[in-house]
Write a protein that holds these residues in place. Structure first.
Motif, PDB file in Angstrom:
ATOM      1  N   ASN A 143       9.922   0.179   4.982  1.00 59.96           N
ATOM      2  CA  ASN A 143       9.460  -0.623   3.823  1.00 59.96           C
ATOM      3  C   ASN A 143       8.520  -0.023   2.956  1.00 59.96           C
ATOM      4  OD1 ASN A 143      11.124  -2.876   4.687  1.00 59.96           O
ATOM      5  ND2 ASN A 143       9.542  -3.244   6.361  1.00 59.96           N
ATOM      6  N   ASP A 144       7.568   0.770   3.615  1.00 55.62           N
ATOM      7  CA  ASP A 144       6.531   1.393   2.853  1.00 55.62           C
ATOM      8  C   ASP A 144       7.268   2.533   2.049  1.00 55.62           C
ATOM      9  OD1 ASP A 144       4.876  -0.095   4.202  1.00 55.62           O
ATOM     10  OD2 ASP A 144       3.936   1.753   5.301  1.00 55.62           O
ATOM     11  N   HIS A 145       8.317   3.307   2.535  1.00 47.50           N
ATOM     12  CA  HIS A 145       8.951   4.087   1.617  1.00 47.50           C
ATOM     13  C   HIS A 145       9.599   3.644   0.404  1.00 47.50           C
ATOM     14  CE1 HIS A 145      11.380   7.653   0.444  1.00 47.50           C
ATOM     15  NE2 HIS A 145      12.702   6.718   0.976  1.00 47.50           N
ATOM     16  N   LYS A 146      10.381   2.598   0.682  1.00 53.96           N
ATOM     17  CA  LYS A 146      10.750   1.604  -0.431  1.00 53.96           C
ATOM     18  C   LYS A 146       9.956   1.396  -1.551  1.00 53.96           C
ATOM     19  CE  LYS A 146      14.383  -2.123  -1.156  1.00 53.96           C
ATOM     20  NZ  LYS A 146      14.895  -3.241  -0.238  1.00 53.96           N
ATOM     21  N   LEU A 147       8.982   0.962  -1.371  1.00 53.26           N
ATOM     22  CA  LEU A 147       7.901   0.667  -2.160  1.00 53.26           C
ATOM     23  C   LEU A 147       7.586   1.745  -3.402  1.00 53.26           C
ATOM     24  CD1 LEU A 147       5.104  -1.027  -0.364  1.00 53.26           C
ATOM     25  CD2 LEU A 147       6.748  -2.246  -1.829  1.00 53.26           C
ATOM     26  N   TYR A 148       8.050   3.093  -2.945  1.00 51.55           N
ATOM     27  CA  TYR A 148       7.608   4.174  -3.831  1.00 51.55           C
ATOM     28  C   TYR A 148       8.785   4.414  -4.783  1.00 51.55           C
ATOM     29  CZ  TYR A 148       3.499   5.206  -1.171  1.00 51.55           C
ATOM     30  OH  TYR A 148       2.153   5.282  -0.319  1.00 51.55           O
ATOM     31  N   THR A 149       9.972   3.804  -4.503  1.00 49.21           N
ATOM     32  CA  THR A 149      10.994   3.784  -5.239  1.00 49.21           C
ATOM     33  C   THR A 149      11.404   2.581  -6.192  1.00 49.21           C
ATOM     34  OG1 THR A 149      12.587   3.113  -3.545  1.00 49.21           O
ATOM     35  CG2 THR A 149      12.096   5.549  -3.976  1.00 49.21           C
ATOM     36  N   THR A 150      10.750   1.205  -5.895  1.00 51.48           N
ATOM     37  CA  THR A 150      10.976   0.112  -6.255  1.00 51.48           C
ATOM     38  C   THR A 150       9.843  -0.785  -6.850  1.00 51.48           C
ATOM     39  OG1 THR A 150      10.904  -0.926  -4.307  1.00 51.48           O
ATOM     40  CG2 THR A 150      13.131  -0.494  -4.752  1.00 51.48           C
ATOM     41  N   PHE A 151       8.694  -0.555  -6.165  1.00 57.30           N
ATOM     42  CA  PHE A 151       7.506  -1.185  -6.685  1.00 57.30           C
ATOM     43  C   PHE A 151       7.018  -0.205  -7.847  1.00 57.30           C
ATOM     44  CE2 PHE A 151       2.590  -2.108  -5.991  1.00 57.30           C
ATOM     45  CZ  PHE A 151       2.699  -3.403  -6.544  1.00 57.30           C
ATOM     46  N   PRO A 152       6.774  -1.129  -8.971  1.00 52.64           N
ATOM     47  CA  PRO A 152       6.105   0.003 -10.139  1.00 52.64           C
ATOM     48  C   PRO A 152       5.028   0.706  -9.977  1.00 52.64           C
ATOM     49  CG  PRO A 152       6.734  -2.493 -10.684  1.00 52.64           C
ATOM     50  CD  PRO A 152       6.718  -2.372  -9.264  1.00 52.64           C
ATOM     51  N   LEU A 153       4.022   0.285  -9.132  1.00 52.83           N
ATOM     52  CA  LEU A 153       2.939   1.345  -9.128  1.00 52.83           C
ATOM     53  C   LEU A 153       3.252   2.365  -8.150  1.00 52.83           C
ATOM     54  CD1 LEU A 153      -0.119   1.903  -9.160  1.00 52.83           C
ATOM     55  CD2 LEU A 153      -0.702   0.546  -7.477  1.00 52.83           C
ATOM     56  N   GLY A 154       4.011   2.100  -6.959  1.00 48.58           N
ATOM     57  CA  GLY A 154       4.574   3.332  -6.333  1.00 48.58           C
ATOM     58  C   GLY A 154       5.259   4.527  -7.181  1.00 48.58           C
ATOM     59  N   VAL A 155       6.168   3.851  -8.035  1.00 49.73           N
ATOM     60  CA  VAL A 155       7.049   4.728  -8.673  1.00 49.73           C
ATOM     61  C   VAL A 155       6.277   5.621  -9.751  1.00 49.73           C
ATOM     62  CG1 VAL A 155       8.751   4.734 -10.474  1.00 49.73           C
ATOM     63  CG2 VAL A 155       9.071   3.265  -8.798  1.00 49.73           C
ATOM     64  N   GLU A 156       5.088   4.980 -10.173  1.00 49.25           N
ATOM     65  CA  GLU A 156       4.216   5.620 -11.122  1.00 49.25           C
ATOM     66  C   GLU A 156       3.320   6.866 -10.457  1.00 49.25           C
ATOM     67  OE1 GLU A 156       2.594   6.598 -14.695  1.00 49.25           O
ATOM     68  OE2 GLU A 156       4.204   5.187 -14.480  1.00 49.25           O
ATOM     69  N   LEU A 157       3.036   6.332  -9.107  1.00 46.82           N
ATOM     70  CA  LEU A 157       1.964   7.273  -8.391  1.00 46.82           C
ATOM     71  C   LEU A 157       2.905   8.632  -8.082  1.00 46.82           C
ATOM     72  CD1 LEU A 157       0.229   4.703  -5.603  1.00 46.82           C
ATOM     73  CD2 LEU A 157      -0.759   6.319  -7.467  1.00 46.82           C
ATOM     74  N   LEU A 158       4.291   8.251  -7.635  1.00 39.90           N
ATOM     75  CA  LEU A 158       5.128   9.379  -7.328  1.00 39.90           C
ATOM     76  C   LEU A 158       5.140  10.342  -8.651  1.00 39.90           C
ATOM     77  CD1 LEU A 158       6.653  10.496  -4.841  1.00 39.90           C
ATOM     78  CD2 LEU A 158       8.627   9.097  -5.909  1.00 39.90           C
ATOM     79  N   GLN A 159       5.339   9.769  -9.871  1.00 39.45           N
ATOM     80  CA  GLN A 159       5.488  10.468 -10.776  1.00 39.45           C
ATOM     81  C   GLN A 159       4.164  11.206 -11.477  1.00 39.45           C
ATOM     82  OE1 GLN A 159       6.854   7.690 -13.824  1.00 39.45           O
ATOM     83  NE2 GLN A 159       8.856   7.567 -12.930  1.00 39.45           N
ATOM     84  N   GLN A 160       3.218  10.726 -11.263  1.00 37.17           N
ATOM     85  CA  GLN A 160       1.810  11.381 -11.377  1.00 37.17           C
ATOM     86  C   GLN A 160       1.610  12.450 -10.478  1.00 37.17           C
ATOM     87  OE1 GLN A 160      -0.497  10.662 -13.748  1.00 37.17           O
ATOM     88  NE2 GLN A 160       0.445   9.121 -14.842  1.00 37.17           N
ATOM     89  N   MET A 161       2.061  12.343  -9.170  1.00 40.77           N
ATOM     90  CA  MET A 161       1.667  13.336  -8.355  1.00 40.77           C
ATOM     91  C   MET A 161       2.731  14.624  -8.570  1.00 40.77           C
ATOM     92  SD  MET A 161      -0.557  12.761  -6.013  1.00 40.77           S
ATOM     93  CE  MET A 161       0.157  13.988  -4.636  1.00 40.77           C
ATOM     94  N   THR A 162       4.030  14.034  -9.136  1.00 40.65           N
ATOM     95  CA  THR A 162       4.835  15.338  -9.329  1.00 40.65           C
ATOM     96  C   THR A 162       4.388  16.064 -10.512  1.00 40.65           C
ATOM     97  OG1 THR A 162       6.616  14.175  -8.284  1.00 40.65           O
ATOM     98  CG2 THR A 162       7.211  15.866  -9.937  1.00 40.65           C
ATOM     99  N   ARG A 163       3.753  15.327 -11.595  1.00 40.70           N
ATOM    100  CA  ARG A 163       3.328  15.856 -13.064  1.00 40.70           C
ATOM    101  C   ARG A 163       2.090  16.857 -12.680  1.00 40.70           C
ATOM    102  NH1 ARG A 163       0.066  14.588 -17.227  1.00 40.70           N
ATOM    103  NH2 ARG A 163      -0.529  12.687 -16.242  1.00 40.70           N
ATOM    104  N   ARG A 164       1.259  16.315 -11.862  1.00 38.52           N
ATOM    105  CA  ARG A 164       0.123  16.957 -11.890  1.00 38.52           C
ATOM    106  C   ARG A 164      -0.036  18.019 -10.835  1.00 38.52           C
ATOM    107  NH1 ARG A 164      -4.232  14.675 -14.992  1.00 38.52           N
ATOM    108  NH2 ARG A 164      -3.471  12.589 -15.662  1.00 38.52           N
ATOM    109  N   PHE A 165       0.727  17.870 -10.006  1.00 37.56           N
ATOM    110  CA  PHE A 165       0.619  18.965  -8.849  1.00 37.56           C
ATOM    111  C   PHE A 165       2.237  19.730  -8.645  1.00 37.56           C
ATOM    112  CE2 PHE A 165      -2.363  15.786  -7.427  1.00 37.56           C
ATOM    113  CZ  PHE A 165      -3.683  16.507  -7.281  1.00 37.56           C
ATOM    114  N   HIS A 166       2.742  19.925  -9.891  1.00 40.28           N
ATOM    115  CA  HIS A 166       3.985  20.583  -9.916  1.00 40.28           C
ATOM    116  C   HIS A 166       3.844  22.240  -9.194  1.00 40.28           C
ATOM    117  CE1 HIS A 166       7.881  21.913 -11.104  1.00 40.28           C
ATOM    118  NE2 HIS A 166       7.405  23.025 -12.050  1.00 40.28           N
ATOM    119  N   ASN A 167       4.434  22.425  -8.733  1.00 44.37           N
ATOM    120  CA  ASN A 167       4.719  23.880  -8.016  1.00 44.37           C
ATOM    121  C   ASN A 167       3.314  24.467  -7.747  1.00 44.37           C
ATOM    122  OD1 ASN A 167       5.756  26.423  -7.429  1.00 44.37           O
ATOM    123  ND2 ASN A 167       5.437  27.292  -9.288  1.00 44.37           N
TER     124      ASN A 167
END
Length: 617
Positions: free
Chosen positions: A410-434
């Motif tokens: 259920n927690d994992h699903k929030l990072y793909t469906t819940f708007p704030l979870g999706v935004e957090l995942l994108q921000q982490m990928t953008r700011r800590f790329h490679n």
């Protein structure tokens, strides 16, 4: 001529007239104004000397005999002196005791970041006089022009000697604003001593003009490094996200620039909330409710009564602070825990319009769920007094792994469906790329015996960092490598030891081919400086990682002798901090108090007191 009027008031027992308009108190030596009336003098005795005032009240109504005119041969009678317990002590102050108290005073000003004018405050002077009447406070002028400059010079010399004994220094810059909106930048140096002790010292604090360009900042930073003789020892500079400081370090000074991890993580959460409209609006509504209870005494009392009735600790609701994202997390967390009491108090106060509905409450719970690992990462940042750069990669990889594959579906699903979870995942990928592809960041984690290659997802990055470290060790060792051409006497040096083997050869012998091969191997070994560093690197990687709770510097202190070249690289990469802000001021209210006290100092005293506060406490 008529004789002068006799002084009949008993207050003159404790007062002495120095001129027509000035009187000195014989008890405390205070100077008072006198305008023919003794009312103000009596008021002084009553407020400052209650015991003597009681004595005067007993004598009230008693009038001494009028003074008679004396002959020239007679001497003027002196009033019976009142025992003065302070006069003897003040006149015979112990110099050693005074020096000790002066030092205590200086430490108080340094530790609490008090202005020098504290010695002029009446309340402080009364307190000191009550504690030790014989101690005479130094003046503000003495403190600012003599006493503290001497302490400052002594401390500068001590730190310069410490910096001479190290070869790798990491700088950190912290920008802050004073109470009168003046901007300052504090430069801190971090290094590891020969005894493997981590040292952090403040070098200087500069006031930044609004027109300060990147070139101006680079010039000032270079001047500071030259003044401390460390420019050629700086291995990295950690800064926050101020653009001109970043450009000064990376583009002009050409130094290794590292962004402050605390500021970056803070931006990840704040930008994610800002870009999620429904969460942003919900936070504003909760903040409005909390503000209502903080500003309404009646509502606050009602909530306290409900907390007591439900056997809960009586606590005020937490308010969020703009500078600390986790304050919003704690505000929502407490709100969910006491939601039923808050809603009840609002209804009793007739503010049903502020209550959250079921959907809004569920939104708060989901927000807390997706922010929970970030709150854990924030706590990890302050778990140690000094957060090393080596922790950044494991923390970032831990956050990303949690969001991509949480144990709770259920927690994992929030990072793909819940708007704030999706935004957090994108921000982490953008700011800590490679992130693990960064040589400096990766080497810091690799040389930390707690982590080594465990946080790396790509083995190729590990290989590249190992090659870089071996290359660095070759560079530092090349000047020491002695190359000797093969001859009749071949000298073989075994890497990492002082053992030598000498082989005598002849022009023709049954051992000719064998000896020739030995000579060839010896020549390759003596001319290839990578042999020793490569072996050290391989042996280090074969060592099992130590528990995460242990101190990596203690490990290197015990095992450094086994890795004589690699330990020098470890000192360079492990001295870099993860944040430009000291750990105790990252996410705490105590940090705000420090900033407020520091902001109260005058500009000319900011550098001196900030320097001494960090380096002497």
């Amino acid at each position: 001529m008529a004789s002068k009027r006799a002084r009949r008031s008993p207050v003159w027992t404790f007062m002495k007239k120095t001129d027509p308009r000035t009187v000195v108190c014989l008890l405390c030596k205070d100077t008072l104004k006198f305008c023919s009336s003794t009312s103000s003098l009596m008021k002084h005795i009553s407020s400052k000397h209650p015991a003597e005032y009681a004595q005067l009240r007993e004598e009230k109504g008693h009038r001494p005999e009028p003074a008679r005119k004396l002959n020239r041969k007679e001497t003027t009678p002196q009033p019976t002196p009142v025992p003065d317990m302070t006069k003897k002590k003040t006149s015979k102050a112990d110099p050693c005791k005074k020096r000790e108290l002066d030092q205590k005073l200086a430490l108080m000003i340094i530790q609490d970041m008090q202005p020098f004018s504290v010695v002029d405050d009446e309340g402080f002077k009364c307190l000191v006089k009550a504690l030790d009447p014989c101690y005479e406070l130094p003046s503000k002028r003495e403190l600012s022009r003599s006493y503290f400059p001497n302490i400052y010079r002594q401390e500068v010399e001590r730190i310069k000697k410490e910096l001479e004994d190290t070869q790798a220094i990491s700088l950190a810059t912290e920008t802050w604003t004073s109470a009168n909106t003046k901007h300052f930048i504090t430069i801190t140096a971090h290094f590891i001593s020969p005894e493997w002790k981590l040292k952090s010292v403040v070098l200087e604090t500069l006031m930044m003009q609004e027109a300060h360009t990147a070139a101006d900042i680079a010039k000032e930073l270079t001047t500071i490094c030259n003044n401390w003789n460390i420019l050629n020892k700086v291995c990295s500079v950690v800064t926050d996200n101020v653009a001109n400081v970043t450009l000064a370090v990376s583009n002009i000074m050409k130094l290794c620039h590292l962004q402050c991890f605390a500021h970056t993580l803070n931006l990840v959460v704040k930008d994610s909330v800002k870009n999620t409209e429904e969460v942003n609006c919900l936070l504003e509504k909760i903040q409005l409710i909390v503000s209502y209870f903080h500003h309404s005494v009646e509502a606050s009392n009602k909530l306290s009564e409900l907390q007591e009735d439900n056997n809960l600790p009586v606590k005020k609701l937490i308010q969020s602070v703009e500078a600390r994202w986790n304050s919003s997390y704690y505000m929502m967390q407490q709100f969910v825990e006491q939601n039923h009491l808050i809603a009840m108090a609002l209804c009793l106060m007739g503010r049903n319009d502020l209550c959250l509905n079921t959907e809004e409450l569920e939104l708060v719970i989901n927000t807390l769920t997706v922010l929970e690992p970030f709150e854990e990462a924030t706590k990890e940042m302050v778990a140690e007094e000094f957060t090393p750069l080596s922790k950044v990669l494991p923390i970032v990889k831990g956050l990303q792994d949690y969001m991509h594959s949480s144990a709770d579906k259920n927690d994992h699903k929030l990072y793909t469906t819940f708007p704030l979870g999706v935004e957090l995942l994108q921000q982490m990928t953008r700011r800590f790329h490679n992130l693990e592809g960064s040589i400096f960041m990766g080497a810091a984690s690799l040389l930390d015996p707690r982590f080594k290659n465990v946080p790396f997802a790509d083995p190729t990055n590990v290989e590249q960092i190992e090659k870089h470290l071996v290359s660095q060790m070759q560079g530092t060792d090349s000047a020491k490598t002695e190359v000797q051409a093969p001859s009749m006497s071949v000298k073989i040096e075994f890497p990492g030891s002082c053992q030598t083997v000498t082989i005598q050869t002849k022009k023709s012998s049954i051992w000719a081919k064998f000896d020739a091969k030995i000579e060839e191997i010896a020549h390759i070994s003596s001319t290839d400086p990578s042999t020793g560093p490569s072996i050290e690197m391989r042996r280090y990687m074969e060592e099992a990682p130590i528990p995460r709770e242990e101190d990596p510097l203690e490990w290197w202190k015990k095992h450094g002798v086994l890795f004589p070249k690699l330990q020098e690289q470890a000192k360079m990469f492990l001295c870099s901090p993860a944040s430009s802000v000291p750990a105790e001021r990252l996410f705490s209210e105590a940090g705000e108090l420090v900033s407020q006290r520091r902001s109260c100092l005058k500009d000319k005293h900011v550098n001196m007191i900030t320097f001494l506060n960090k380096n002497m406490m």
